[in-house]
Scaffold this active site. Sequence first.
Site, PDB file in Angstrom:
ATOM      1  N   ASN A  88       0.825  -1.204   0.000  1.00 40.11           N
ATOM      2  CA  ASN A  88       0.000   0.000   0.000  1.00 40.11           C
ATOM      3  C   ASN A  88       0.869   1.267   0.000  1.00 40.11           C
ATOM      4  O   ASN A  88       2.097   1.203   0.002  1.00 40.11           O
ATOM      5  CB  ASN A  88      -0.951  -0.031   1.203  1.00 40.11           C
ATOM      6  CG  ASN A  88      -2.285   0.621   0.909  1.00 40.11           C
ATOM      7  OD1 ASN A  88      -2.340   1.669   0.280  1.00 40.11           O
ATOM      8  ND2 ASN A  88      -3.368   0.008   1.360  1.00 40.11           N
ATOM      9  N   HIS A 118      22.990   2.763  12.648  1.00 39.39           N
ATOM     10  CA  HIS A 118      24.147   3.557  13.064  1.00 39.39           C
ATOM     11  C   HIS A 118      24.629   3.066  14.423  1.00 39.39           C
ATOM     12  O   HIS A 118      23.827   2.632  15.251  1.00 39.39           O
ATOM     13  CB  HIS A 118      23.784   5.038  13.137  1.00 39.39           C
ATOM     14  CG  HIS A 118      23.293   5.596  11.841  1.00 39.39           C
ATOM     15  ND1 HIS A 118      24.144   6.084  10.875  1.00 39.39           N
ATOM     16  CD2 HIS A 118      22.036   5.721  11.337  1.00 39.39           C
ATOM     17  CE1 HIS A 118      23.438   6.487   9.838  1.00 39.39           C
ATOM     18  NE2 HIS A 118      22.155   6.283  10.088  1.00 39.39           N
ATOM     19  N   GLY A 145      -0.529  -1.695   8.689  1.00 40.52           N
ATOM     20  CA  GLY A 145      -0.155  -0.302   8.473  1.00 40.52           C
ATOM     21  C   GLY A 145       0.722   0.260   9.575  1.00 40.52           C
ATOM     22  O   GLY A 145       0.608  -0.106  10.747  1.00 40.52           O
ATOM     23  N   ALA A 163      -0.946  -3.549  13.157  1.00 40.61           N
ATOM     24  CA  ALA A 163      -0.689  -2.156  12.800  1.00 40.61           C
ATOM     25  C   ALA A 163       0.075  -1.440  13.907  1.00 40.61           C
ATOM     26  O   ALA A 163      -0.234  -1.580  15.092  1.00 40.61           O
ATOM     27  CB  ALA A 163      -2.011  -1.438  12.533  1.00 40.61           C
ATOM     28  N   ARG A 186      -0.225 -14.452  19.801  1.00 38.54           N
ATOM     29  CA  ARG A 186      -0.685 -15.842  19.822  1.00 38.54           C
ATOM     30  C   ARG A 186      -0.350 -16.505  18.497  1.00 38.54           C
ATOM     31  O   ARG A 186       0.014 -15.842  17.518  1.00 38.54           O
ATOM     32  CB  ARG A 186      -2.184 -15.924  20.070  1.00 38.54           C
ATOM     33  CG  ARG A 186      -3.058 -15.288  18.994  1.00 38.54           C
ATOM     34  CD  ARG A 186      -4.529 -15.479  19.303  1.00 38.54           C
ATOM     35  NE  ARG A 186      -5.410 -14.818  18.358  1.00 38.54           N
ATOM     36  CZ  ARG A 186      -5.816 -15.351  17.206  1.00 38.54           C
ATOM     37  NH1 ARG A 186      -5.397 -16.562  16.856  1.00 38.54           N
ATOM     38  NH2 ARG A 186      -6.632 -14.691  16.413  1.00 38.54           N
TER      39      ARG A 186
END
Length: 210
Positions: A88, A118, A145, A163, A186
């Site tokens: 997406n 870094h 997302g 998300a 789970r």
Amino acid sequence: MSEDKDYQRMLDGKLYVTDKLHEDHREFEGKVLVQKINQLPQDRAHMAETMRLEMQLVHGKHKQLWIQPPFQVDFGKHIEIGENFYCNVDAILLDTNWIRIGDNVKIGPRVNLFTAGHPIDTPIRVSMLEYAKEIHIGDNTWIGGNVTVVPGVSIGKNCVIGAGAVVTKDIPDGVIAVGNPARILRKIGKKDHDIWQAQADDYYRDWAND
């Protein structure tokens, strides 16, 4: 061109200096290609051109590939993707080292795959030394997302990453992982299959009745 020692150190996950990379191994070509993709109109007439350029960008089988523009890369040449891939909008694929993605993977909006890192030690960090480590995502996995995956992490097959998760450690096959830092919530099991199979059956029955 003589051996590009810093480029090889970068791909080996060792400390290197970006400014010492030879011109042939710099990130400019990939960034320009992604800029072209992002500037194409987002309409049906330009979908084929977008897909052609995206397939030019990434390595792998990718018979079906779609990365929803806009998105960003670092080098744009260290990305390997399997078949049936969807990503997406607003992804950042920081492919300083390899990002290797399996088949049937779905990635949600604003996902960050960061191979670059870094040093924690301040004097070493400000000396321009940095590192990059590969990221691996297994077959049939769904990354939700706003997920961030940090350098060196492997995510297994058949996983769901919730998300907003920040994945800092390897995730095994067949689990749901959530949170910051991501933890295993789970396993995914037969009950999950039964619930979703029933809904899929309902969908196909609905179409069969037309």
